[in-house]
Design an enzyme around this catalytic site. Structure first.
Site, PDB file in Angstrom:
ATOM      1  N   ARG A 118      -9.392   6.986   2.898  1.00 56.73           N
ATOM      2  CA  ARG A 118      -9.543   5.867   2.518  1.00 56.73           C
ATOM      3  C   ARG A 118      -9.087   4.838   3.169  1.00 56.73           C
ATOM      4  O   ARG A 118      -9.539   3.308   2.719  1.00 56.73           O
ATOM      5  CB  ARG A 118      -8.660   6.460   0.952  1.00 56.73           C
ATOM      6  CG  ARG A 118      -8.691   4.735   0.392  1.00 56.73           C
ATOM      7  CD  ARG A 118      -7.580   4.507  -0.814  1.00 56.73           C
ATOM      8  NE  ARG A 118      -7.779   4.245  -2.170  1.00 56.73           N
ATOM      9  CZ  ARG A 118      -6.344   4.166  -2.714  1.00 56.73           C
ATOM     10  NH1 ARG A 118      -5.712   5.445  -3.254  1.00 56.73           N
ATOM     11  NH2 ARG A 118      -6.112   3.581  -3.824  1.00 56.73           N
ATOM     12  N   ASN A 169       4.691   5.870   0.475  1.00 50.08           N
ATOM     13  CA  ASN A 169       4.087   7.345  -0.716  1.00 50.08           C
ATOM     14  C   ASN A 169       2.713   7.058   0.158  1.00 50.08           C
ATOM     15  O   ASN A 169       1.588   7.950  -0.686  1.00 50.08           O
ATOM     16  CB  ASN A 169       3.787   6.451  -1.422  1.00 50.08           C
ATOM     17  CG  ASN A 169       3.660   5.421  -2.416  1.00 50.08           C
ATOM     18  OD1 ASN A 169       3.615   4.722  -1.575  1.00 50.08           O
ATOM     19  ND2 ASN A 169       3.265   5.661  -3.498  1.00 50.08           N
ATOM     20  N   TYR A 170       2.375   6.090   0.912  1.00 54.64           N
ATOM     21  CA  TYR A 170       0.724   5.929   1.582  1.00 54.64           C
ATOM     22  C   TYR A 170       0.877   5.457   2.780  1.00 54.64           C
ATOM     23  O   TYR A 170       0.817   4.440   2.478  1.00 54.64           O
ATOM     24  CB  TYR A 170      -0.288   4.739   0.943  1.00 54.64           C
ATOM     25  CG  TYR A 170      -0.765   5.425  -0.752  1.00 54.64           C
ATOM     26  CD1 TYR A 170      -1.744   6.769  -0.339  1.00 54.64           C
ATOM     27  CD2 TYR A 170       0.278   5.570  -1.475  1.00 54.64           C
ATOM     28  CE1 TYR A 170      -2.079   7.081  -1.801  1.00 54.64           C
ATOM     29  CE2 TYR A 170      -0.730   5.705  -2.690  1.00 54.64           C
ATOM     30  CZ  TYR A 170      -1.616   6.669  -3.232  1.00 54.64           C
ATOM     31  OH  TYR A 170      -2.175   6.784  -3.843  1.00 54.64           O
ATOM     32  N   LYS A 192       7.088  -3.651   9.172  1.00 47.85           N
ATOM     33  CA  LYS A 192       8.032  -3.118   9.212  1.00 47.85           C
ATOM     34  C   LYS A 192       8.309  -1.940   8.318  1.00 47.85           C
ATOM     35  O   LYS A 192       7.585  -1.794   6.684  1.00 47.85           O
ATOM     36  CB  LYS A 192       9.104  -3.846   7.569  1.00 47.85           C
ATOM     37  CG  LYS A 192      10.473  -3.138   7.335  1.00 47.85           C
ATOM     38  CD  LYS A 192      11.396  -2.046   8.274  1.00 47.85           C
ATOM     39  CE  LYS A 192      12.009  -1.631   7.218  1.00 47.85           C
ATOM     40  NZ  LYS A 192      11.891  -0.209   6.893  1.00 47.85           N
ATOM     41  N   THR A 195      11.096   4.191   6.356  1.00 46.04           N
ATOM     42  CA  THR A 195      11.689   5.278   7.744  1.00 46.04           C
ATOM     43  C   THR A 195      10.289   6.131   7.064  1.00 46.04           C
ATOM     44  O   THR A 195      10.676   7.099   8.290  1.00 46.04           O
ATOM     45  CB  THR A 195      13.187   5.289   6.939  1.00 46.04           C
ATOM     46  OG1 THR A 195      13.736   3.852   7.102  1.00 46.04           O
ATOM     47  CG2 THR A 195      14.212   6.054   8.008  1.00 46.04           C
ATOM     48  N   GLU A 265       3.825  -6.089  -4.486  1.00 47.24           N
ATOM     49  CA  GLU A 265       2.734  -4.049  -5.667  1.00 47.24           C
ATOM     50  C   GLU A 265       4.464  -3.315  -5.177  1.00 47.24           C
ATOM     51  O   GLU A 265       4.590  -2.739  -4.574  1.00 47.24           O
ATOM     52  CB  GLU A 265       2.007  -3.427  -4.763  1.00 47.24           C
ATOM     53  CG  GLU A 265       1.846  -2.557  -6.078  1.00 47.24           C
ATOM     54  CD  GLU A 265       1.373  -1.584  -5.212  1.00 47.24           C
ATOM     55  OE1 GLU A 265       1.087  -1.420  -4.511  1.00 47.24           O
ATOM     56  OE2 GLU A 265       0.987   0.048  -6.165  1.00 47.24           O
ATOM     57  N   ARG A 298       2.933   8.293  -7.863  1.00 51.37           N
ATOM     58  CA  ARG A 298       1.992   6.938  -6.809  1.00 51.37           C
ATOM     59  C   ARG A 298       2.894   6.294  -7.924  1.00 51.37           C
ATOM     60  O   ARG A 298       2.929   6.135  -9.304  1.00 51.37           O
ATOM     61  CB  ARG A 298       0.852   7.209  -7.586  1.00 51.37           C
ATOM     62  CG  ARG A 298       0.430   8.827  -6.872  1.00 51.37           C
ATOM     63  CD  ARG A 298      -0.520   9.203  -7.485  1.00 51.37           C
ATOM     64  NE  ARG A 298      -1.738   8.269  -7.497  1.00 51.37           N
ATOM     65  CZ  ARG A 298      -2.224   8.075  -8.997  1.00 51.37           C
ATOM     66  NH1 ARG A 298      -1.865   8.738  -9.929  1.00 51.37           N
ATOM     67  NH2 ARG A 298      -2.970   7.343  -9.430  1.00 51.37           N
ATOM     68  N   CYS A 299       2.982   4.499  -7.630  1.00 49.10           N
ATOM     69  CA  CYS A 299       3.363   3.733  -8.628  1.00 49.10           C
ATOM     70  C   CYS A 299       2.420   3.495  -9.547  1.00 49.10           C
ATOM     71  O   CYS A 299       3.141   2.714 -10.567  1.00 49.10           O
ATOM     72  CB  CYS A 299       3.415   1.741  -7.358  1.00 49.10           C
ATOM     73  SG  CYS A 299       1.954   1.879  -6.428  1.00 49.10           S
ATOM     74  N   THR A 300       1.211   3.852  -9.441  1.00 48.57           N
ATOM     75  CA  THR A 300       0.584   3.634 -10.976  1.00 48.57           C
ATOM     76  C   THR A 300       0.545   5.062 -11.798  1.00 48.57           C
ATOM     77  O   THR A 300      -0.655   5.636 -12.372  1.00 48.57           O
ATOM     78  CB  THR A 300      -1.136   3.900 -10.590  1.00 48.57           C
ATOM     79  OG1 THR A 300      -1.253   4.664  -8.803  1.00 48.57           O
ATOM     80  CG2 THR A 300      -1.157   2.317  -9.906  1.00 48.57           C
ATOM     81  N   GLU A 395      11.825   2.471 -13.013  1.00 46.53           N
ATOM     82  CA  GLU A 395      10.146   3.365 -12.944  1.00 46.53           C
ATOM     83  C   GLU A 395      11.020   5.043 -12.355  1.00 46.53           C
ATOM     84  O   GLU A 395      12.168   5.143 -11.773  1.00 46.53           O
ATOM     85  CB  GLU A 395      10.181   3.183 -11.550  1.00 46.53           C
ATOM     86  CG  GLU A 395       8.736   3.936 -11.439  1.00 46.53           C
ATOM     87  CD  GLU A 395       8.147   3.499 -10.197  1.00 46.53           C
ATOM     88  OE1 GLU A 395       8.921   2.819  -8.858  1.00 46.53           O
ATOM     89  OE2 GLU A 395       6.903   2.997  -9.828  1.00 46.53           O
TER      90      GLU A 395
HETATM   91  O1  G3H Z   1       1.980   3.308  -4.895  1.00 48.12           O
HETATM   92  C1  G3H Z   1       1.149   2.356  -5.166  1.00 48.12           C
HETATM   93  C2  G3H Z   1      -0.469   3.132  -4.769  1.00 48.12           C
HETATM   94  O2  G3H Z   1      -1.111   1.672  -4.418  1.00 48.12           O
HETATM   95  C3  G3H Z   1      -1.321   3.859  -5.915  1.00 48.12           C
HETATM   96  O3  G3H Z   1      -2.816   4.484  -4.847  1.00 48.12           O
HETATM   97  O4  G3H Z   1      -3.598   4.525  -8.027  1.00 48.12           O
HETATM   98  O5  G3H Z   1      -4.598   4.917  -5.713  1.00 48.12           O
HETATM   99  O6  G3H Z   1      -2.693   6.544  -6.238  1.00 48.12           O
HETATM  100  P1  G3H Z   1      -2.846   4.603  -6.413  1.00 48.12           P
END
Ligand code: G3H
Length: 494
Positions: A118, A169-170, A192, A195, A265, A298-300, A395
């Site tokens: 991706r 996370n990404y 930045k 860690t 975000e 995932r934030c989503t 969250e």
């Molecule tokens: O963790 C935050 C990401 O922008 C979420 O992306 O919906 O593809 O997992 P995603």
């Protein structure tokens, strides 16, 4: 060979001590201070990354400021070529980067592969899209009282130096989603990295460097968020801050950044509303996938489900019935494991466990899961949850989904709109018209009808409101955000 390509970004010891990139050289910090990156899978040390002194950060920023002018003057077609080459290198090193991501942040092989593929596609799309960015001209006579002849020539220009702060996370994708648009619009970038995930992000910076980004235009400032954030965010040589991470950090950074443009975000607690006419099988599967993929980090990720008690009873039964087929907690390296592995650290797992326990103490019912073993949190389903409980009021970055009973769907909308977060929400209904009407009642970034919250496809606008973000990402939107308008007005001599 990866070993040669990446050889001088670390001392190649076991475990390796990674260097930082000051804009021209990879080197250890003169402070000698480092921070260990621990694998969430087995607690092993993946490597160390350096903790920079203020002076080292200043040097990177000064170089970035100086180099930006000639970078912006570089023909767009050359910048595009460099960025496309970076995407090619990412594809070339896919296996190497995937292995690193698995070990460093505990992703499964499929998740890590997905992130790398991706990222290369996203970078290519940025490099293609930037070529259609246009300026414009405006004549004065459109406005009452003005004659023709005063012409504004409006160009899109760089902000200057963009500080790119990425999360664990990404670590590759959400670093690239800042680097690529910033460079293409003519900014220099100071990265930045997180860690944990920092080693993967350093590899990405190496790729951009090798692809031909000139000295000074890209660099890294590594160290703990507190120390680097404190010094760099408010630094006069930082022109813009692009950040992905949790909301508390985002609010703190926004305060320090003062008048600088922001593209943030932040966290989300992404609710799902299931209407009585929904396809319950689809809803249950989307809830499971949305709540448990990458262990809920995932934030989503879906955090709670709002529906009436009768539908909740039916839906929870279906979720429990479907979970064994879709979810299997385990080592992310094992092909048997599905969706849930360790969260990023034992410390993070303890916080999730505490949020579960506090909610149960206040009346929530744990219908499955709820237990912790080191960094592993069992996939957890809670019912009887109310919006004030910590599990959804803040969250929870872990594999937990909560069911909240409502007596009407207007009540569901009120609960969603009262939350301090507003990233995404989903509504499930067979009647797309009702889905649209309901979506328009929600004060969140985006609403998904009959699908779980998600950022992609990555050219769609992606944004959060309230504590979930500032500004809009997505390919074209990020390019716009990483540039500003510069009108030059030609005045007709009177
Ligand atoms: O963790 C935050 C990401 O922008 C979420 O992306 O919906 O593809 O997992 P995603």
């Amino acid at each position: 060979m990866p070993a040669d390509f990446f050889a001088d970004i670390s001392d190649q010891q076991t475990p390796p001590h990674y260097f930082y990139f000051d804009g021209s050289t990879w080197k250890p910090s003169a402070t000698g201070a480092t921070v260990e990156v621990i694998s969430p899978i087995d607690g092993s040390i993946v490597g160390t990354i350096p903790m920079l002194s203020s002076q080292e950060m200043d040097t990177a920023l000064l170089r970035a400021t100086e180099a930006q002018v000639s970078w912006e003057a570089t023909p767009m077609n050359k910048r595009v070529g460099i960025v496309h080459l970076a995407a090619d290198w990412i594809r070339h090193f896919q296996d190497y980067l995937v292995a690193l991501l698995i070990r460093e942040v505990g992703k499964s092989k499929d998740e890590a592969k997905g992130e790398i593929a991706r990222t290369a596609d996203l970078i290519d799309y940025f490099a293609d899209e930037v070529q259609s960015m246009r300026g414009m001209t405006l004549d004065s006579d459109n406005f009452p009282g003005f004659e023709k002849g005063r012409i504004a020539m409006i160009e899109r220009v760089a902000h200057g130096t963009v500080l790119a702060i990425a999360p664990f996370n990404y670590p590759v994708n959400l670093t690239a989603s800042k680097i690529a648009p910033a460079l293409l619009m003519g900014n220099s970038v100071v990265v930045k990295p997180p860690t944990q995930g920092g080693i993967s992000a350093l590899h990405l910076v190496r790729i951009f460097e090798k692809a031909g980004v000139p000295p000074g235009v890209i660099s890294t400032v590594t160290g703990t968020g507190e120390v680097v954030g404190e010094h760099v965010v408010s630094h006069p040589m930082v022109s813009m801050v692009a950040f992905t991470g949790n909301s508390d950090t985002g609010v703190a950074i926004a305060g320090k950044a003062a008048m600088k443009p922001l593209l943030f975000e932040c966290g989300g607690n992404n609710p799902v509303v299931v209407m009585p006419d929904a396809d319950m099988v689809v809803a249950a599967r989307e809830i499971i996938k949305g709540a448990f993929a990458y262990s809920g980090q995932r934030c989503t990720g879906i955090k709670y489900v709002l529906t009436t008690p009768a539908i909740r009873e039916q839906l929870v039964a279906l979720v429990l019935k479907t979970m064994p087929e879709m979810v299997k907690m385990g080592d992310p390296r094992s092909p048997e494991t599905k969706l849930v592995g360790p969260v990023i650290s034992e410390e993070a797992a303890i916080k999730i466990e505490q949020a579960i326990l506090a909610s149960v103490k206040n009346g929530a019912k744990c219908v499955i899961g709820g237990k912790r073993n080191k960094a592993m949190i069992e996939p957890t389903v809670l019912t009887n949850v109310v919006p004030s409980m910590p599990i959804i009021a803040k969250e929870t970055f872990g594999p937990v989904v909560s069911f909240v009973d409502v007596s009407s769907f207007d009540e569901a909308a009120v609960i969603i709109n009262r939350s301090s977060y507003g990233l995404q929400a989903s509504v499930f209904t067979k009647d797309e018209g009702s889905g649209l009407v309901f979506a328009k009642k929600l004060n969140v970034g985006s609403v998904q009808v009959n699908g779980s919250p998600q950022r992609g496809p990555d050219h769609f606008p992606f944004l959060g409101v309230k504590r979930s973000g500032v500004g809009v990402q997505g390919v074209r939107y990020s390019l716009e955000a990483m540039s500003r308008l510069r009108p030059v007005v030609l005045n007709k001599p009177q």
